[in-house]
Scaffold this motif. Structure first.
Motif, PDB file in Angstrom:
ATOM      1  N   ASP A  62       0.826  -1.205   0.000  1.00 58.52           N
ATOM      2  CA  ASP A  62       0.000   0.000   0.000  1.00 58.52           C
ATOM      3  C   ASP A  62       0.861   1.256   0.000  1.00 58.52           C
ATOM      4  O   ASP A  62       0.560   2.226  -0.694  1.00 58.52           O
ATOM      5  CB  ASP A  62      -0.937   0.009   1.209  1.00 58.52           C
ATOM      6  CG  ASP A  62      -2.018  -1.047   1.130  1.00 58.52           C
ATOM      7  OD1 ASP A  62      -2.227  -1.623   0.030  1.00 58.52           O
ATOM      8  OD2 ASP A  62      -2.666  -1.313   2.168  1.00 58.52           O
ATOM      9  N   MET A  63       1.936   1.245   0.774  1.00 64.39           N
ATOM     10  CA  MET A  63       2.817   2.405   0.852  1.00 64.39           C
ATOM     11  C   MET A  63       3.503   2.651  -0.489  1.00 64.39           C
ATOM     12  O   MET A  63       3.608   3.800  -0.932  1.00 64.39           O
ATOM     13  CB  MET A  63       3.854   2.197   1.957  1.00 64.39           C
ATOM     14  CG  MET A  63       4.585   3.446   2.310  1.00 64.39           C
ATOM     15  SD  MET A  63       3.415   4.612   2.985  1.00 64.39           S
ATOM     16  CE  MET A  63       4.462   6.005   3.201  1.00 64.39           C
ATOM     17  N   ALA A  64       3.967   1.605  -1.155  1.00 66.20           N
ATOM     18  CA  ALA A  64       4.605   1.756  -2.464  1.00 66.20           C
ATOM     19  C   ALA A  64       3.618   2.336  -3.471  1.00 66.20           C
ATOM     20  O   ALA A  64       3.980   3.202  -4.286  1.00 66.20           O
ATOM     21  CB  ALA A  64       5.136   0.412  -2.952  1.00 66.20           C
ATOM     22  N   LYS A  65       2.383   1.899  -3.406  1.00 68.17           N
ATOM     23  CA  LYS A  65       1.345   2.415  -4.304  1.00 68.17           C
ATOM     24  C   LYS A  65       1.112   3.903  -4.052  1.00 68.17           C
ATOM     25  O   LYS A  65       1.008   4.695  -4.991  1.00 68.17           O
ATOM     26  CB  LYS A  65       0.061   1.610  -4.067  1.00 68.17           C
ATOM     27  CG  LYS A  65      -1.046   1.842  -5.026  1.00 68.17           C
ATOM     28  CD  LYS A  65      -2.156   0.847  -4.722  1.00 68.17           C
ATOM     29  CE  LYS A  65      -3.436   1.175  -5.422  1.00 68.17           C
ATOM     30  NZ  LYS A  65      -4.506   0.248  -5.053  1.00 68.17           N
ATOM     31  N   ILE A  66       1.054   4.283  -2.785  1.00 67.20           N
ATOM     32  CA  ILE A  66       0.855   5.689  -2.422  1.00 67.20           C
ATOM     33  C   ILE A  66       2.050   6.533  -2.870  1.00 67.20           C
ATOM     34  O   ILE A  66       1.881   7.629  -3.419  1.00 67.20           O
ATOM     35  CB  ILE A  66       0.627   5.825  -0.905  1.00 67.20           C
ATOM     36  CG1 ILE A  66      -0.727   5.230  -0.527  1.00 67.20           C
ATOM     37  CG2 ILE A  66       0.724   7.284  -0.461  1.00 67.20           C
ATOM     38  CD1 ILE A  66      -0.919   5.029   0.962  1.00 67.20           C
ATOM     39  N   GLU A  67       3.261   6.026  -2.656  1.00 66.31           N
ATOM     40  CA  GLU A  67       4.458   6.776  -3.055  1.00 66.31           C
ATOM     41  C   GLU A  67       4.488   7.005  -4.560  1.00 66.31           C
ATOM     42  O   GLU A  67       4.858   8.087  -5.029  1.00 66.31           O
ATOM     43  CB  GLU A  67       5.715   6.046  -2.591  1.00 66.31           C
ATOM     44  CG  GLU A  67       5.920   6.118  -1.093  1.00 66.31           C
ATOM     45  CD  GLU A  67       6.977   5.171  -0.565  1.00 66.31           C
ATOM     46  OE1 GLU A  67       7.351   4.212  -1.282  1.00 66.31           O
ATOM     47  OE2 GLU A  67       7.425   5.390   0.567  1.00 66.31           O
ATOM     48  N   MET A  68       4.098   6.006  -5.340  1.00 68.48           N
ATOM     49  CA  MET A  68       4.064   6.182  -6.793  1.00 68.48           C
ATOM     50  C   MET A  68       2.971   7.168  -7.203  1.00 68.48           C
ATOM     51  O   MET A  68       3.145   7.940  -8.148  1.00 68.48           O
ATOM     52  CB  MET A  68       3.874   4.842  -7.501  1.00 68.48           C
ATOM     53  CG  MET A  68       5.112   3.965  -7.469  1.00 68.48           C
ATOM     54  SD  MET A  68       6.634   4.777  -8.039  1.00 68.48           S
ATOM     55  CE  MET A  68       6.240   5.073  -9.746  1.00 68.48           C
ATOM     56  N   GLN A  69       1.869   7.175  -6.497  1.00 64.44           N
ATOM     57  CA  GLN A  69       0.804   8.142  -6.792  1.00 64.44           C
ATOM     58  C   GLN A  69       1.282   9.561  -6.495  1.00 64.44           C
ATOM     59  O   GLN A  69       1.002  10.485  -7.253  1.00 64.44           O
ATOM     60  CB  GLN A  69      -0.467   7.822  -5.993  1.00 64.44           C
ATOM     61  CG  GLN A  69      -1.623   8.743  -6.319  1.00 64.44           C
ATOM     62  CD  GLN A  69      -2.042   8.675  -7.771  1.00 64.44           C
ATOM     63  OE1 GLN A  69      -2.229   7.588  -8.301  1.00 64.44           O
ATOM     64  NE2 GLN A  69      -2.187   9.807  -8.423  1.00 64.44           N
ATOM     65  N   VAL A  70       2.030   9.730  -5.403  1.00 61.00           N
ATOM     66  CA  VAL A  70       2.594  11.042  -5.077  1.00 61.00           C
ATOM     67  C   VAL A  70       3.548  11.483  -6.185  1.00 61.00           C
ATOM     68  O   VAL A  70       3.525  12.648  -6.618  1.00 61.00           O
ATOM     69  CB  VAL A  70       3.307  11.002  -3.698  1.00 61.00           C
ATOM     70  CG1 VAL A  70       4.148  12.246  -3.473  1.00 61.00           C
ATOM     71  CG2 VAL A  70       2.291  10.835  -2.578  1.00 61.00           C
ATOM     72  N   ALA A  71       4.391  10.575  -6.659  1.00 55.14           N
ATOM     73  CA  ALA A  71       5.324  10.905  -7.735  1.00 55.14           C
ATOM     74  C   ALA A  71       4.563  11.281  -9.005  1.00 55.14           C
ATOM     75  O   ALA A  71       4.908  12.264  -9.677  1.00 55.14           O
ATOM     76  CB  ALA A  71       6.270   9.740  -7.994  1.00 55.14           C
TER      77      ALA A  71
END
Length: 128
Positions: A62-71
């Motif tokens: 979930d965190m990796a998904k959120i980080e990519m969305q932020v990018a």
């Protein structure tokens, strides 16, 4: 319908009875045992998921998904600055994109955006 002894008072009751007519206790029968076994399996699975690392793996995904969305959002903001912002806006937004990819541990995109940041900041007169 066979009779069985009530485990609480010992009275003979039907094996299909929901409660003992003498003492009101719910009889222990195969349906109760089956639900207890299923409940136990569910409890063991939940404990394994929680303590066995399943929760941490899900949180990491979930965190990796959120980080990519932020990018991705940072890239969109850079595109807006590129079309309608000043040279300094482009420099700053490119830096935000590079930082977002660094946070997402995406080394390839980080290097690309670090170079973009350097180019944009150079055009804005900011030494890098």
């Amino acid at each position: 319908m066979p009779l069985q002894a009530c485990h609480e008072c010992g009275a003979q009751i039907s094996s299909e009875a929901k409660t003992c007519p003498h003492c009101g206790v719910i009889p222990k029968n195969s349906a109760n045992k089956a639900s207890a076994v299923v409940g136990g399996i569910v409890a063991v699975a939940a404990i394994w998921f929680y303590f066995g690392g399943g929760l941490e793996r899900q949180a990491a995904r979930d965190m990796a998904k959120i980080e990519m969305q932020v990018a991705n959002d940072a890239v969109k903001q850079y595109e807006i600055a590129k079309t309608s912002g000043s040279a300094m806006d482009k420099c700053v937004q490119a830096g935000f994109v590079a930082a977002a990819y660094l946070q997402a541990k995406d080394d390839a995109n980080y290097k690309v955006w670090k170079q973009t940041e350097s180019d944009e900041c150079g055009a804005a007169g900011v030494p890098r």
